[in-house]
Design a protein around this motif. Structure first.
Motif, PDB file in Angstrom:
ATOM      1  N   PRO A 121      10.252  -7.974  24.736  1.00  0.00           N
ATOM      2  CA  PRO A 121      11.237  -8.805  24.575  1.00  0.00           C
ATOM      3  C   PRO A 121      11.376  -9.853  25.890  1.00  0.00           C
ATOM      4  O   PRO A 121      10.572  -9.587  26.899  1.00  0.00           O
ATOM      5  CB  PRO A 121      12.488  -8.025  24.343  1.00  0.00           C
ATOM      6  N   TRP A 122      12.070 -10.746  25.575  1.00  0.00           N
ATOM      7  CA  TRP A 122      12.164 -11.728  26.798  1.00  0.00           C
ATOM      8  C   TRP A 122      12.753 -11.373  28.046  1.00  0.00           C
ATOM      9  O   TRP A 122      12.271 -11.931  29.135  1.00  0.00           O
ATOM     10  CB  TRP A 122      13.081 -13.209  26.351  1.00  0.00           C
ATOM     11  N   ASN A 186      13.499 -16.446  25.026  1.00  0.00           N
ATOM     12  CA  ASN A 186      14.652 -16.464  24.065  1.00  0.00           C
ATOM     13  C   ASN A 186      14.881 -17.852  23.445  1.00  0.00           C
ATOM     14  O   ASN A 186      14.267 -18.829  23.575  1.00  0.00           O
ATOM     15  CB  ASN A 186      15.741 -16.030  24.528  1.00  0.00           C
ATOM     16  N   ASP A 187      15.864 -18.111  22.773  1.00  0.00           N
ATOM     17  CA  ASP A 187      16.322 -19.246  22.183  1.00  0.00           C
ATOM     18  C   ASP A 187      16.456 -20.434  22.959  1.00  0.00           C
ATOM     19  O   ASP A 187      16.286 -21.806  22.703  1.00  0.00           O
ATOM     20  CB  ASP A 187      17.516 -19.175  21.077  1.00  0.00           C
TER      21      ASP A 187
END
Length: 286
Positions: A121-122, A186-187
């Motif tokens: 994950p980020w 992430n976003d």
């Protein structure tokens, strides 16, 4: 991951590492691409001409010529052509390939990249041993386009040597994906990667490249660095390395890959052990 005494790791030899680098390169190259005949003619002719001009200008003897032939044979036998090319030639190829960029600076890939590292994950931790030695490092930043827009879901591939200066898959006794990971931003295009600070290291010196280094009276050191590939659809892949301030070989890296823009500025981590550092990546459009 399993515990290790690191005994096998420090017994790494150039020939084994060279064979691995050669095989990795062949797998990634596949069948290769079509090569323009006129371009091959031009480049090969220039290289051969430069060699012959050097022979004549420097009055190379048969003893020196035969020593060169024997050394070239040994480079092949040791599988060290990827190392030789990446250390002494790639920095010029990289400069030509990326001189149009307006985003972040790139530098050489080097011989130790392996694709398809585990995805994290980020804000994840890079795969490492339970007892991984080294100072903890939080590496964080943002991936953006040249217009400043964050690139959500950008892929950040990170790999680096361990605290002893060895790379997984190129030294015995090291878990396959140790200190190799792929992180998805992430976003907001942000990433926070937990790893350890790598060590400076010498390129392998017990093979043909080391023989050249010794004969020429050069040093074999590379400064401590992080390797990265940063990508996002519609943007040019960025391949780079980031370095740590104060390393004595930032100024005379044997691979000639250090650039001022690639020097990090770590600081003691607030409320935790080790250091943290911020570094943003700006990707050019394709």
């Amino acid at each position: 991951m399993s515990d290790t005494s690191y005994v096998d790791e420090v017994a790494a030899r150039a020939a084994e590492s060279g064979r691995t680098a050669t095989e990795q390169f062949r797998q990634r190259l596949g069948g290769g691409g079509a090569t323009d005949q006129a371009r091959v003619d031009l480049l090969a002719s220039r290289v051969i001409k430069a060699i012959n001009e050097t022979v004549i200008e420097e009055r190379v003897t048969y003893e020196e010529y035969n020593a060169l032939k024997a050394w070239l044979i040994k480079v092949g036998e040791d599988g060290e052509w990827p190392l030789f090319m990446d250390v002494w030639v790639e920095h010029s190829v990289e400069e030509v390939a990326n001189d149009h960029r307006s985003g972040s600076k790139g530098t050489i890939e080097g011989p130790y990249y392996v694709p398809d590292a585990p995805t994290e994950p980020w804000n994840g931790t890079i795969p490492m041993r339970d007892d991984e030695p080294g100072r903890p490092l939080l590496f964080q930043g943002q991936v953006r386009a040249v217009d400043g827009a964050p690139l959500a879901g950008a892929k950040v591939e990170l790999w680096h040597a361990d605290n002893l200066g060895f790379y997984s898959q190129f030294a015995p006794g090291v878990p396959q994906w140790n200190l190799r990971g792929t992180f998805i931003a992430n976003d907001e295009g942000r990433f926070e990667i937990h790893t350890i600070e790598p060590a400076p290291y010498q390129i392998p010196t017990d093979g043909a490249c080391g023989q050249l280094i010794a004969a020429a009276g050069w040093h074999a050191w590379r400064p401590a660095h992080l390797h990265l590939k940063v990508s996002h659809p519609g943007h040019e892949l960025l391949t780079t390395q980031l370095y740590f301030p104060g390393d004595p070989h930032n100024e005379d890296d044997i691979a000639g890959a250090v650039k001022p823009e690639l020097i990090l500025a770590p600081r003691p981590r607030a409320g935790g052990d080790g250091y943290e550092v911020d570094y943003d990546f700006v990707l050019d459009p394709e």
